[in-house]
Design a protein around this motif. Structure first.
Motif, mmCIF file in Angstrom:
data_model
loop_
_atom_site.group_PDB
_atom_site.id
_atom_site.type_symbol
_atom_site.label_atom_id
_atom_site.label_comp_id
_atom_site.label_asym_id
_atom_site.label_seq_id
_atom_site.Cartn_x
_atom_site.Cartn_y
_atom_site.Cartn_z
ATOM 1 N N ASN A 49 0.795 -1.199 0.003
ATOM 2 C CA ASN A 49 0.052 -0.064 0.094
ATOM 3 C C ASN A 49 0.843 1.211 -0.108
ATOM 4 N N PRO A 50 0.722 2.167 -1.099
ATOM 5 C CA PRO A 50 1.769 3.358 -1.008
ATOM 6 C C PRO A 50 1.464 4.239 -0.256
ATOM 7 N N ARG A 51 0.022 4.328 0.531
ATOM 8 C CA ARG A 51 -0.029 5.373 1.509
ATOM 9 C C ARG A 51 0.676 4.711 2.637
ATOM 10 N N ASN A 52 0.895 3.769 3.013
ATOM 11 C CA ASN A 52 1.693 3.488 4.172
ATOM 12 C C ASN A 52 3.220 3.667 4.328
ATOM 13 N N SER A 53 3.661 3.731 2.976
ATOM 14 C CA SER A 53 4.970 3.939 2.956
ATOM 15 C C SER A 53 5.668 5.396 2.949
ATOM 16 N N SER A 54 6.412 5.756 3.823
ATOM 17 C CA SER A 54 6.977 7.136 3.870
ATOM 18 C C SER A 54 8.565 7.152 3.662
ATOM 19 N N ASP A 55 8.996 8.346 3.405
ATOM 20 C CA ASP A 55 10.485 8.847 3.485
ATOM 21 C C ASP A 55 11.021 9.213 4.652
#
Length: 75
Positions: free
Chosen positions: A7-13
């Motif tokens: 899920n791209p919403r759960n990934s962060s930098d």
């Protein structure tokens, strides 16, 4: 073979915190500072979560609302 997409919403930098020998998270910007326990969040139909705040943050009460004041150069 089943494939589970991320899920791209759960990934962060954001930098990920490390942990000390007793399991307390460390500040992601300065690994020599352990985070400070700030209580437990209990919400309906959710798992209980333990909250930690930055050791350089000060928790204050302004006009009946909780506010955090940071003294960190790079929060």
């Amino acid at each position: 073979m089943p494939i589970i997409s991320l899920n791209p919403r759960n990934s962060s930098d954001l930098p990920q915190p490390g942990f000390n020998e007793v399991g307390v998270p460390l500040c992601p910007n300065d690994h020599s500072l352990p985070m400070v326990y700030d209580g437990i969040t209990r919400e309906k139909d959710r798992a209980d979560r333990i909250k930690y705040i930055c050791p350089k943050a000060k928790k204050t009460n302004i006009n009946g609302r909780t506010t955090y004041i940071l003294s960190c150069d790079n929060p």
